[in-house]
Design a protein around this motif. Structure first.
Motif, PDB file in Angstrom:
ATOM      1  N   ARG A 136      32.572  25.800  -6.632  1.00 19.22           N
ATOM      2  CA  ARG A 136      33.442  26.276  -5.572  1.00 19.22           C
ATOM      3  C   ARG A 136      32.611  26.995  -4.516  1.00 19.22           C
ATOM      4  O   ARG A 136      31.504  27.480  -4.777  1.00 19.22           O
ATOM      5  CB  ARG A 136      34.558  27.187  -6.081  1.00 19.22           C
ATOM      6  CG  ARG A 136      34.151  28.583  -6.504  1.00 19.22           C
ATOM      7  CD  ARG A 136      35.328  29.569  -6.346  1.00 19.22           C
ATOM      8  NE  ARG A 136      35.650  29.767  -4.946  1.00 19.22           N
ATOM      9  CZ  ARG A 136      36.796  30.287  -4.510  1.00 19.22           C
ATOM     10  NH1 ARG A 136      37.744  30.623  -5.367  1.00 19.22           N
ATOM     11  NH2 ARG A 136      37.012  30.469  -3.217  1.00 19.22           N
ATOM     12  N   ASP A 137      33.174  27.059  -3.315  1.00 17.06           N
ATOM     13  CA  ASP A 137      32.599  27.839  -2.226  1.00 17.06           C
ATOM     14  C   ASP A 137      33.212  29.232  -2.287  1.00 17.06           C
ATOM     15  O   ASP A 137      34.429  29.369  -2.465  1.00 17.06           O
ATOM     16  CB  ASP A 137      32.919  27.159  -0.895  1.00 17.06           C
ATOM     17  CG  ASP A 137      32.148  27.761   0.272  1.00 17.06           C
ATOM     18  OD1 ASP A 137      32.135  29.001   0.399  1.00 17.06           O
ATOM     19  OD2 ASP A 137      31.568  26.992   1.059  1.00 17.06           O
ATOM     20  N   LEU A 138      32.387  30.258  -2.151  1.00 14.52           N
ATOM     21  CA  LEU A 138      32.897  31.626  -2.240  1.00 14.52           C
ATOM     22  C   LEU A 138      33.588  32.093  -0.969  1.00 14.52           C
ATOM     23  O   LEU A 138      34.169  33.183  -0.947  1.00 14.52           O
ATOM     24  CB  LEU A 138      31.760  32.591  -2.597  1.00 14.52           C
ATOM     25  CG  LEU A 138      31.174  32.443  -4.002  1.00 14.52           C
ATOM     26  CD1 LEU A 138      30.085  33.481  -4.239  1.00 14.52           C
ATOM     27  CD2 LEU A 138      32.256  32.559  -5.070  1.00 14.52           C
ATOM     28  N   GLU A 139      33.538  31.288   0.075  1.00 15.46           N
ATOM     29  CA  GLU A 139      34.248  31.643   1.299  1.00 15.46           C
ATOM     30  C   GLU A 139      35.744  31.729   0.997  1.00 15.46           C
ATOM     31  O   GLU A 139      36.348  30.806   0.447  1.00 15.46           O
ATOM     32  CB  GLU A 139      34.000  30.592   2.377  1.00 15.46           C
ATOM     33  CG  GLU A 139      34.590  30.939   3.736  1.00 15.46           C
ATOM     34  CD  GLU A 139      33.866  32.101   4.411  1.00 15.46           C
ATOM     35  OE1 GLU A 139      34.523  32.825   5.189  1.00 15.46           O
ATOM     36  OE2 GLU A 139      32.669  32.277   4.147  1.00 15.46           O
ATOM     37  N   GLY A 140      36.348  32.858   1.343  1.00 12.93           N
ATOM     38  CA  GLY A 140      37.768  33.034   1.104  1.00 12.93           C
ATOM     39  C   GLY A 140      38.129  33.448  -0.307  1.00 12.93           C
ATOM     40  O   GLY A 140      39.314  33.453  -0.658  1.00 12.93           O
ATOM     41  N   PHE A 141      37.128  33.800  -1.118  1.00 14.01           N
ATOM     42  CA  PHE A 141      37.409  34.215  -2.494  1.00 14.01           C
ATOM     43  C   PHE A 141      38.243  35.495  -2.492  1.00 14.01           C
ATOM     44  O   PHE A 141      38.052  36.377  -1.651  1.00 14.01           O
ATOM     45  CB  PHE A 141      36.096  34.463  -3.243  1.00 14.01           C
ATOM     46  CG  PHE A 141      36.260  34.659  -4.725  1.00 14.01           C
ATOM     47  CD1 PHE A 141      36.289  33.579  -5.587  1.00 14.01           C
ATOM     48  CD2 PHE A 141      36.410  35.932  -5.265  1.00 14.01           C
ATOM     49  CE1 PHE A 141      36.447  33.752  -6.960  1.00 14.01           C
ATOM     50  CE2 PHE A 141      36.565  36.125  -6.624  1.00 14.01           C
ATOM     51  CZ  PHE A 141      36.586  35.015  -7.472  1.00 14.01           C
ATOM     52  N   ALA A 142      39.171  35.592  -3.429  1.00  8.59           N
ATOM     53  CA  ALA A 142      40.056  36.764  -3.521  1.00  8.59           C
ATOM     54  C   ALA A 142      39.338  37.898  -4.242  1.00  8.59           C
ATOM     55  O   ALA A 142      39.485  38.089  -5.457  1.00  8.59           O
ATOM     56  CB  ALA A 142      41.343  36.395  -4.250  1.00  8.59           C
ATOM     57  N   VAL A 289      37.973  26.954 -19.416  1.00 10.91           N
ATOM     58  CA  VAL A 289      38.408  26.028 -18.372  1.00 10.91           C
ATOM     59  C   VAL A 289      39.546  26.638 -17.562  1.00 10.91           C
ATOM     60  O   VAL A 289      39.558  26.589 -16.324  1.00 10.91           O
ATOM     61  CB  VAL A 289      38.832  24.678 -18.993  1.00 10.91           C
ATOM     62  CG1 VAL A 289      39.513  23.804 -17.951  1.00 10.91           C
ATOM     63  CG2 VAL A 289      37.619  23.952 -19.569  1.00 10.91           C
ATOM     64  N   GLU A 290      40.507  27.246 -18.261  1.00 10.70           N
ATOM     65  CA  GLU A 290      41.628  27.888 -17.571  1.00 10.70           C
ATOM     66  C   GLU A 290      41.159  29.046 -16.702  1.00 10.70           C
ATOM     67  O   GLU A 290      41.632  29.217 -15.561  1.00 10.70           O
ATOM     68  CB  GLU A 290      42.645  28.381 -18.597  1.00 10.70           C
ATOM     69  CG  GLU A 290      43.864  29.051 -17.980  1.00 10.70           C
ATOM     70  CD  GLU A 290      44.842  29.585 -19.017  1.00 10.70           C
ATOM     71  OE1 GLU A 290      45.892  30.130 -18.616  1.00 10.70           O
ATOM     72  OE2 GLU A 290      44.556  29.462 -20.221  1.00 10.70           O
ATOM     73  N   LEU A 291      40.218  29.855 -17.222  1.00  8.62           N
ATOM     74  CA  LEU A 291      39.704  30.994 -16.466  1.00  8.62           C
ATOM     75  C   LEU A 291      39.061  30.536 -15.165  1.00  8.62           C
ATOM     76  O   LEU A 291      39.346  31.067 -14.087  1.00  8.62           O
ATOM     77  CB  LEU A 291      38.681  31.768 -17.309  1.00  8.62           C
ATOM     78  CG  LEU A 291      37.865  32.846 -16.586  1.00  8.62           C
ATOM     79  CD1 LEU A 291      38.777  33.950 -16.063  1.00  8.62           C
ATOM     80  CD2 LEU A 291      36.794  33.427 -17.513  1.00  8.62           C
ATOM     81  N   TYR A 292      38.191  29.535 -15.253  1.00 13.21           N
ATOM     82  CA  TYR A 292      37.469  29.097 -14.060  1.00 13.21           C
ATOM     83  C   TYR A 292      38.387  28.397 -13.063  1.00 13.21           C
ATOM     84  O   TYR A 292      38.255  28.585 -11.849  1.00 13.21           O
ATOM     85  CB  TYR A 292      36.309  28.191 -14.466  1.00 13.21           C
ATOM     86  CG  TYR A 292      35.273  28.902 -15.325  1.00 13.21           C
ATOM     87  CD1 TYR A 292      34.837  30.172 -14.992  1.00 13.21           C
ATOM     88  CD2 TYR A 292      34.753  28.311 -16.479  1.00 13.21           C
ATOM     89  CE1 TYR A 292      33.907  30.846 -15.775  1.00 13.21           C
ATOM     90  CE2 TYR A 292      33.825  28.970 -17.268  1.00 13.21           C
ATOM     91  CZ  TYR A 292      33.400  30.242 -16.910  1.00 13.21           C
ATOM     92  OH  TYR A 292      32.488  30.896 -17.701  1.00 13.21           O
ATOM     93  N   GLN A 293      39.332  27.623 -13.559  1.00  9.58           N
ATOM     94  CA  GLN A 293      40.270  26.979 -12.650  1.00  9.58           C
ATOM     95  C   GLN A 293      41.142  28.010 -11.944  1.00  9.58           C
ATOM     96  O   GLN A 293      41.483  27.846 -10.768  1.00  9.58           O
ATOM     97  CB  GLN A 293      41.131  25.970 -13.415  1.00  9.58           C
ATOM     98  CG  GLN A 293      40.364  24.719 -13.835  1.00  9.58           C
ATOM     99  CD  GLN A 293      41.205  23.749 -14.642  1.00  9.58           C
ATOM    100  OE1 GLN A 293      42.151  24.149 -15.336  1.00  9.58           O
ATOM    101  NE2 GLN A 293      40.878  22.475 -14.574  1.00  9.58           N
ATOM    102  N   SER A 294      41.488  29.094 -12.644  1.00 11.80           N
ATOM    103  CA  SER A 294      42.301  30.150 -12.037  1.00 11.80           C
ATOM    104  C   SER A 294      41.552  30.878 -10.936  1.00 11.80           C
ATOM    105  O   SER A 294      42.159  31.525 -10.088  1.00 11.80           O
ATOM    106  CB  SER A 294      42.759  31.153 -13.108  1.00 11.80           C
ATOM    107  OG  SER A 294      41.673  31.977 -13.546  1.00 11.80           O
ATOM    108  N   GLN A 295      40.206  30.772 -10.954  1.00 12.26           N
ATOM    109  CA  GLN A 295      39.392  31.420  -9.931  1.00 12.26           C
ATOM    110  C   GLN A 295      38.907  30.425  -8.876  1.00 12.26           C
ATOM    111  O   GLN A 295      37.963  30.690  -8.141  1.00 12.26           O
ATOM    112  CB  GLN A 295      38.217  32.139 -10.586  1.00 12.26           C
ATOM    113  CG  GLN A 295      38.687  33.314 -11.456  1.00 12.26           C
ATOM    114  CD  GLN A 295      37.547  34.047 -12.134  1.00 12.26           C
ATOM    115  OE1 GLN A 295      36.480  33.498 -12.361  1.00 12.26           O
ATOM    116  NE2 GLN A 295      37.774  35.306 -12.461  1.00 12.26           N
TER     117      GLN A 295
END
Length: 311
Positions: A136-142, A289-295
């Motif tokens: 993923r790109d960290l741009e716009g990360f919450a 997998v769930e953790l990373y997809q949630s992020q």
């Protein structure tokens, strides 16, 4: 075809050159980190190198290692020499070396390409394990609105819920020469059922500490008075960050520490100007997998480990 307990420098160079040719054609590197590091290691009765040559060029390579009652291998053939039996000959050499000493052989195929799957199936292998690469790109990360006191120097903040950790727990960077034993303990406990990560030794850890990409500040650990509770080891190569290893001791699992460590490692990377982050997780590890997809991470590549029962 030649077998080697260890490789001379000229062969290592030729194998790396061949691997780069494979990567250019296939769009993916043929060997993982363990196989690449093993190219320059000294001889071991549990490991063997197999080299196929034509004149002064390496046209195929396989590395194999005995692991308990089984064995693991990776092999690749130069793109200009595929379809002529080189891969089959390498596999036959591996099986001949192993003879009756092992129960099964596992071979990685990176990228889940049809050609690799066809080769594996034709030689009696079955699909056994799937490894996802997320990115993923960290741009716009919450980002969280606040970090615990004592950490988070220059780490980004945003509008998400503040990060909180249990009383008596703190995050800090790894200390070379002091934390190795505790890290190995937690790693072994966290990955007790993992076929590779859980069997890391002091030598394996030392080899990574000697790599040019190693940065102890990027290995964030969580601890309390009883010792280490978990860690997030980040890695940066060619401007791309990686969640290299994320582990939580069983006594701290289920407390949310894994999510906190994930956020801390990503914040560390972002504070150092990293925007793209990759990570790997087994398909069978549903929680990860769930953790990373949630992020916000998405699967960008799939690797497959093929298994063959020998007795």
């Amino acid at each position: 075809m030649a077998q080697h307990a260890s490789l001379p420098g000229r062969d290592i160079h030729r194998i790396v050159t061949m691997a780069l040719r494979c990567e250019t054609v296939d769009g993916i590197a043929p060997f993982n980190e363990e196989t690449t590091l093993a190219l320059s290691r000294g001889p071991s009765p549990e490991r063997m190198h197999f080299v196929a040559r034509q004149d002064d060029k390496v046209i195929g390579y396989a590395g194999a290692a005995m692991v308990g009652e089984g064995a693991e291998a990776e092999l690749a053939v130069d793109p200009d020499h595929r379809g002529h039996g080189v891969g089959s000959a390498l596999l036959a050499e591996i099986l001949g070396w192993l003879e009756a000493h092992i129960t099964n052989l596992r071979v990685w195929a990176h990228g889940d390409r049809p050609a690799a799957g066809g080769f594996a199936a034709a030689h009696g292998f079955t699909r056994d394990r799937v490894l996802f690469q997320f990115s993923r790109d960290l741009e716009g990360f919450a980002w969280p609105s606040a970090w615990p006191e004592g950490i988070g120097r220059n780490w980004p903040v945003g509008d998400a819920r503040a990060v909180e950790i249990a009383s008596g727990v703190r995050l800090r960077p790894f200390r070379v020469g002091r934390d190795e034993a505790e890290w190995l303990r937690v790693n072994a406990a966290a990955f007790a059922s993992h076929p590779e990560q859980g069997r890391w030794t002091a030598a394996d850890l030392a080899a990574r500490e000697e790599e040019t990409w190693f940065d102890p500040d990027g290995l964030i650990v969580a601890e309390d008075e009883a010792g280490l509770l978990g860690f997030h080891w980040t890695k940066v190569e060619d401007g791309v960050g990686e969640v290299y290893v994320l582990g939580v001791d069983p006594r701290a699992q289920g407390t949310g520490l894994g999510r906190t460590l994930t956020l801390a490692g990503l914040a560390h990377l972002a504070a150092h100007g990293i925007r793209q982050v990759d990570l790997y997780a087994d398909e069978s590890n549903a929680k990860a997998v769930e953790l990373y997809q949630s992020q916000g991470f998405a699967v960008v590549r799939t690797d497959v480990q093929w298994d063959k029962r020998l007795r």
